[in-house]
Design a protein around this motif. Structure first.
Motif, PDB file in Angstrom:
ATOM      1  N   SER A  25      -1.088  -5.126   3.115  1.00  0.00           N
ATOM      2  CA  SER A  25      -1.954  -4.626   2.377  1.00  0.00           C
ATOM      3  C   SER A  25      -2.823  -3.609   3.289  1.00  0.00           C
ATOM      4  O   SER A  25      -2.720  -3.454   4.389  1.00  0.00           O
ATOM      5  N   VAL A  26      -3.491  -2.702   2.228  1.00  0.00           N
ATOM      6  CA  VAL A  26      -4.306  -1.825   2.935  1.00  0.00           C
ATOM      7  C   VAL A  26      -5.592  -2.401   3.374  1.00  0.00           C
ATOM      8  O   VAL A  26      -6.196  -2.760   2.434  1.00  0.00           O
ATOM      9  N   ALA A  27      -5.900  -2.757   4.592  1.00  0.00           N
ATOM     10  CA  ALA A  27      -6.991  -3.115   4.955  1.00  0.00           C
ATOM     11  C   ALA A  27      -8.279  -2.450   5.190  1.00  0.00           C
ATOM     12  O   ALA A  27      -7.996  -1.330   5.491  1.00  0.00           O
ATOM     13  N   GLY A  28      -9.278  -2.777   4.679  1.00  0.00           N
ATOM     14  CA  GLY A  28     -10.747  -2.151   4.887  1.00  0.00           C
ATOM     15  C   GLY A  28     -10.794  -0.849   3.685  1.00  0.00           C
ATOM     16  O   GLY A  28     -11.768  -0.602   4.058  1.00  0.00           O
ATOM     17  N   MET A  29      -9.898  -1.264   2.888  1.00  0.00           N
ATOM     18  CA  MET A  29     -10.097   0.216   1.867  1.00  0.00           C
ATOM     19  C   MET A  29      -9.998  -0.371   0.405  1.00  0.00           C
ATOM     20  O   MET A  29      -8.990  -0.867   0.082  1.00  0.00           O
ATOM     21  N   SER A  30     -10.809  -0.206  -0.395  1.00  0.00           N
ATOM     22  CA  SER A  30     -10.740  -0.512  -1.732  1.00  0.00           C
ATOM     23  C   SER A  30      -9.937   0.286  -2.301  1.00  0.00           C
ATOM     24  O   SER A  30      -9.859   1.632  -2.175  1.00  0.00           O
ATOM     25  N   ALA A  31      -8.820  -0.229  -3.276  1.00  0.00           N
ATOM     26  CA  ALA A  31      -8.055   0.860  -4.005  1.00  0.00           C
ATOM     27  C   ALA A  31      -8.796   1.797  -4.763  1.00  0.00           C
ATOM     28  O   ALA A  31      -8.271   2.806  -5.018  1.00  0.00           O
ATOM     29  N   TYR A  42      -0.873   5.788 -12.032  1.00  0.00           N
ATOM     30  CA  TYR A  42       0.375   5.219 -11.465  1.00  0.00           C
ATOM     31  C   TYR A  42       0.050   3.872 -10.700  1.00  0.00           C
ATOM     32  O   TYR A  42       0.877   3.084 -10.149  1.00  0.00           O
ATOM     33  N   GLN A  43      -1.077   3.162 -10.824  1.00  0.00           N
ATOM     34  CA  GLN A  43      -1.544   2.273 -10.025  1.00  0.00           C
ATOM     35  C   GLN A  43      -0.848   0.925 -10.389  1.00  0.00           C
ATOM     36  O   GLN A  43      -0.773   0.774 -11.600  1.00  0.00           O
ATOM     37  N   GLY A  44      -0.235  -0.014  -9.519  1.00  0.00           N
ATOM     38  CA  GLY A  44       0.410  -1.184 -10.072  1.00  0.00           C
ATOM     39  C   GLY A  44       1.820  -1.342  -9.666  1.00  0.00           C
ATOM     40  O   GLY A  44       2.131  -0.508  -8.850  1.00  0.00           O
ATOM     41  N   ALA A  45       2.386  -2.337 -10.129  1.00  0.00           N
ATOM     42  CA  ALA A  45       3.792  -2.655  -9.864  1.00  0.00           C
ATOM     43  C   ALA A  45       4.672  -2.418 -11.124  1.00  0.00           C
ATOM     44  O   ALA A  45       4.605  -2.478 -12.102  1.00  0.00           O
ATOM     45  N   MET A  78       5.564  -0.202  -5.964  1.00  0.00           N
ATOM     46  CA  MET A  78       4.274  -0.627  -6.296  1.00  0.00           C
ATOM     47  C   MET A  78       3.041   0.642  -5.632  1.00  0.00           C
ATOM     48  O   MET A  78       3.776   1.220  -4.544  1.00  0.00           O
ATOM     49  N   VAL A  79       2.278   0.872  -6.470  1.00  0.00           N
ATOM     50  CA  VAL A  79       1.423   1.833  -6.184  1.00  0.00           C
ATOM     51  C   VAL A  79       0.083   1.392  -5.852  1.00  0.00           C
ATOM     52  O   VAL A  79      -0.340   0.598  -7.048  1.00  0.00           O
ATOM     53  N   SER A  80      -0.698   1.235  -4.785  1.00  0.00           N
ATOM     54  CA  SER A  80      -2.086   0.843  -4.524  1.00  0.00           C
ATOM     55  C   SER A  80      -2.881   1.909  -3.934  1.00  0.00           C
ATOM     56  O   SER A  80      -2.294   2.123  -2.720  1.00  0.00           O
ATOM     57  N   GLY A  81      -3.740   2.693  -4.375  1.00  0.00           N
ATOM     58  CA  GLY A  81      -4.525   3.451  -3.987  1.00  0.00           C
ATOM     59  C   GLY A  81      -3.745   4.725  -3.642  1.00  0.00           C
ATOM     60  O   GLY A  81      -3.137   5.370  -4.632  1.00  0.00           O
ATOM     61  N   LYS A  82      -3.402   5.077  -2.327  1.00  0.00           N
ATOM     62  CA  LYS A  82      -2.623   6.299  -1.986  1.00  0.00           C
ATOM     63  C   LYS A  82      -1.388   5.782  -1.526  1.00  0.00           C
ATOM     64  O   LYS A  82      -0.739   6.818  -0.578  1.00  0.00           O
ATOM     65  N   ARG A  83      -0.993   4.492  -1.643  1.00  0.00           N
ATOM     66  CA  ARG A  83       0.386   4.161  -0.787  1.00  0.00           C
ATOM     67  C   ARG A  83       1.275   3.702  -2.024  1.00  0.00           C
ATOM     68  O   ARG A  83       0.780   3.064  -2.926  1.00  0.00           O
ATOM     69  N   LEU A  84       2.448   3.887  -1.656  1.00  0.00           N
ATOM     70  CA  LEU A  84       3.626   3.703  -2.629  1.00  0.00           C
ATOM     71  C   LEU A  84       4.643   3.188  -1.712  1.00  0.00           C
ATOM     72  O   LEU A  84       4.915   3.410  -0.645  1.00  0.00           O
ATOM     73  N   ARG A  85       4.823   1.758  -2.300  1.00  0.00           N
ATOM     74  CA  ARG A  85       5.806   0.836  -1.435  1.00  0.00           C
ATOM     75  C   ARG A  85       7.195   0.580  -2.392  1.00  0.00           C
ATOM     76  O   ARG A  85       6.873   0.450  -3.493  1.00  0.00           O
ATOM     77  N   TYR A 144      10.142   3.611 -16.337  1.00  0.00           N
ATOM     78  CA  TYR A 144       9.832   2.388 -15.453  1.00  0.00           C
ATOM     79  C   TYR A 144       8.688   1.567 -16.100  1.00  0.00           C
ATOM     80  O   TYR A 144       7.919   2.398 -16.743  1.00  0.00           O
ATOM     81  N   ARG A 145       8.551   0.464 -16.162  1.00  0.00           N
ATOM     82  CA  ARG A 145       7.467  -0.208 -16.975  1.00  0.00           C
ATOM     83  C   ARG A 145       6.473  -1.073 -15.850  1.00  0.00           C
ATOM     84  O   ARG A 145       7.118  -1.331 -14.967  1.00  0.00           O
ATOM     85  N   ARG A 146       5.315  -1.142 -16.257  1.00  0.00           N
ATOM     86  CA  ARG A 146       4.280  -1.977 -15.371  1.00  0.00           C
ATOM     87  C   ARG A 146       4.390  -3.350 -15.490  1.00  0.00           C
ATOM     88  O   ARG A 146       4.621  -3.692 -16.548  1.00  0.00           O
ATOM     89  N   CYS A 147       4.604  -4.135 -14.327  1.00  0.00           N
ATOM     90  CA  CYS A 147       4.597  -5.261 -14.103  1.00  0.00           C
ATOM     91  C   CYS A 147       3.397  -5.890 -13.807  1.00  0.00           C
ATOM     92  O   CYS A 147       3.119  -7.338 -14.000  1.00  0.00           O
ATOM     93  N   SER A 148       2.133  -5.156 -13.588  1.00  0.00           N
ATOM     94  CA  SER A 148       1.014  -5.659 -13.166  1.00  0.00           C
ATOM     95  C   SER A 148      -0.141  -4.800 -13.452  1.00  0.00           C
ATOM     96  O   SER A 148       0.226  -3.480 -13.665  1.00  0.00           O
TER      97      SER A 148
END
Length: 148
Positions: A25-31, A42-45, A78-85, A144-148
């Motif tokens: 997880s991205v620590a210390g920064m809210s999404a 784009y946010q989500g799984a 998964m996209v969370s903030g400026k991270r894509l995994r 692609y469909r959103r799972c979360s």
């Protein structure tokens, strides 16, 4: 598929086969603070349409993660903030630029072996899905469909 293309780009760059990364997880920064206006949709799984979210993701309250053991070939991200995994790589989203009815996401991706810059063409659909295009000339892309 996004997961496979990111993996193939990094594999070509590294010239080696590599193992998937654990999800961190991205620590210390809210999404919410980390999200540019261009990334809100784009946010989500996300998972390739036609696949079952429960086969790829596990959910523990507010947190969604790749199910263990991770299927490194799952067409998911998964996209969370400026991270894509993806199941195999972690990417920083450097920029999102409009390109006609699509958007170009420029990613800096890395896995346990190497890093690579990746260009991705996507567009949100009317039905809430995302459509991933393989090139500027690709007329249909894949959904692609959103799972979360």
């Amino acid at each position: 598929m996004l997961a496979e293309e990111v993996a193939m780009g990094v594999a070509r760059f590294a010239g080696a086969t590599w193992l998937g990364l654990g999800i961190a997880s991205v620590a210390g920064m809210s999404a919410a603070r980390a999200v540019d206006a261009g990334l809100l949709g784009y946010q989500g799984a996300w998972l390739l349409e036609g696949r079952d979210c429960a086969e790829v993701y596990s959910s523990g309250g507010k947190v969604t993660a790749f199910k263990k053991p991770v299927d490194i070939f799952a067409p998911a991200f998964m996209v969370s903030g400026k991270r894509l995994r993806t199941p195999m790589a972690s990417c920083q989203i450097k920029s999102v630029r409009p390109a006609g009815d699509r958007q170009v996401l420029l990613l800096n991706c890395a896995n346990s072996v190497a890093g690579n810059e990746v260009r991705v063409l996507m567009a949100p659909s009317q039905n809430g899905a995302l459509r991933r295009y393989y090139s500027d000339q690709d007329p249909t892309g894949v959904a692609y469909r959103r799972c979360s």
